[in-house]
Design an enzyme around this catalytic site. Structure first.
Site, PDB file in Angstrom:
ATOM      1  N   ASP A 164       0.789  -1.244   0.000  1.00 19.18           N
ATOM      2  CA  ASP A 164       0.000   0.000   0.000  1.00 19.18           C
ATOM      3  C   ASP A 164       0.820   1.292   0.000  1.00 19.18           C
ATOM      4  OD1 ASP A 164      -1.896  -1.951   0.289  1.00 19.18           O
ATOM      5  OD2 ASP A 164      -2.647  -1.280   2.228  1.00 19.18           O
ATOM      6  N   LYS A 208      -7.087  -5.105  -2.517  1.00 16.13           N
ATOM      7  CA  LYS A 208      -7.761  -5.534  -1.293  1.00 16.13           C
ATOM      8  C   LYS A 208      -8.739  -4.455  -0.832  1.00 16.13           C
ATOM      9  CE  LYS A 208      -3.956  -4.040   1.776  1.00 16.13           C
ATOM     10  NZ  LYS A 208      -4.633  -3.135   2.697  1.00 16.13           N
ATOM     11  N   CYS A 243      -1.740  -2.338   8.132  1.00 14.71           N
ATOM     12  CA  CYS A 243      -1.753  -3.336   7.057  1.00 14.71           C
ATOM     13  C   CYS A 243      -0.495  -4.199   7.016  1.00 14.71           C
ATOM     14  CB  CYS A 243      -1.978  -2.642   5.720  1.00 14.71           C
ATOM     15  SG  CYS A 243      -3.610  -1.876   5.602  1.00 14.71           S
TER      16      CYS A 243
END
Length: 354
Positions: free
Chosen positions: A103, A223, A268
């Site tokens: 990310d 995701k 995350c």
């Protein structure tokens, strides 16, 4: 194994960059085909393969690995125990290594959820340069990028709080909820932190940062696409039921070791690392290639990953492990746990079939 002192064997064979299990076994006068191995000889092999400082800090792991292999507890690895040991040795010497970049997206660096505006004032852009260095210099077998990829009506957005009912047990009500509060929604009975709207699919905020190098042939995993459940981990949604494409990608590539970096460390990256360890993968989190939200949560994350068998490492040491094929006792301990679990499951199935 021929009887020699541990000191003389380590002096003779230690420090070699062995490229195959056959060479290792030959150096210790062991055949590739079935043989036997006692703990003393096993320890000598480990002493020659792993860095002395890591052995000193984690000496118990060598004993535990041997116990994991020695199913009948007779102090000798033989038969299937020997085969499991050889499989472990092969994975350690001939690893298939993935770099998972989590990310590194605009909204976490310069956008609506920029880390520099969060509790510990870390700047997400600081991960870009060291990650790019690893991409360019590291001999990874697989590079995978993940992206938060949310629909407009995603459950995690504070702006969407009015769209859903809260559970009566929620400690925070709609009336007093603020961004970064945690509520409990009625349908899933799951706690959810309310984040500012971020990484909406097909927007600039969901794009990778412009300076991030995208490696040729790399894979991408999206995701958080389900509007009703968040997805911190790159493996699973937060309900631990819905999966992403990450696990199939790792299995298809026969990945044996996973190195993880990116944003955010305590959200995350944390969830991804813990899921990877739970699935049995040897996992290393690259400390200087991660930035997070809260300094206390980051420290708790490091502790939790370590306690669950993960390795916390810096980027300069990653290249030694990846390019020079140096070995980590911590990651090899995790490999042993995974292999013996698989071996035990296979034996149970065979026994049941009989």
């Amino acid at each position: 194994m021929e009887t020699r002192s541990a000191e003389s064997m380590i002096k003779s064979f230690g420090g070699k960059k062995w490229t195959s299990i056959e060479k290792i076994l030959a150096n210790f006068d062991l055949p590739i085909e079935e043989s036997t191995l006692n703990y003393e000889s096993f320890r000598v092999i480990c002493a020659a393969l792993f860095p002395p400082d890591e052995i000193q800090q984690n000496d118990w792991m060598i004993q535990n690995i041997f116990r994991l292999f020695d199913c009948d507890r007779d102090g000798i690895l033989k038969g299937q125990e020997w085969k499991t040991f050889c499989d472990w040795l092969r994975v350690m010497v001939e690893p298939v290594i993935a770099l998972l970049i989590v990310d590194v997206q605009n909204d976490f660096i310069d956008g609506s959820l920029a880390l520099r505006d969060c509790g510990c004032n870390q700047d997400g852009v600081d991960v870009v340069e060291p990650i790019n260095y690893l991409i360019k210099e590291g001999q990874f077998d697989k590079i995978i990028y993940s992206r938060d990829w949310h629909p407009e009506n995603h459950i995690s957005f504070y702006e969407n709080l009015h769209l859903r009912e809260l559970h009566p047990d929620s400690k925070i009500t709609k009336e007093n909820a603020k961004p970064f509060d945690t509520v409990m929604f009625a349908d899933l009975h799951l706690e959810q932190k309310l984040w500012p709207k971020h990484c909406v699919m097909n927007t600039k905020g969901s794009d990778f940062h412009k300076a991030l190098v995208i490696a040729p042939g790399a894979e991408q995993v999206l995701k958080g696409q389900d509007p009703e459940v968040d997805s911190y981990s790159v493996f699973f949604d937060n309900n631990s039921k819905n999966t992403t494409q990450l696990l199939p990608l790792l299995k298809e590539a026969r990945v044996t070791h996973v190195f993880i970096c990116g944003l955010a460390y305590d959200v995350c990256v944390k969830s991804t690392a813990l899921d990877g360890l739970r699935l049995g993968y040897p996992v290393a989190v690259i400390n200087d290639c991660c930035r997070g939200v809260d300094i206390d949560d980051i420290e708790d994350t490091k502790k939790l990953i370590s306690e669950n068998g993960g390795l916390i490492v810096n980027s300069e040491d990653v290249l030694s492990l990846v390019n020079e094929k140096k070995r980590s006792l911590i990651m090899s301990h995790q490999s042993a746990k995974m292999m013996t679990s698989i071996s035990f499951s296979e034996r149970s199935v065979n026994t049941s079939a009989e």
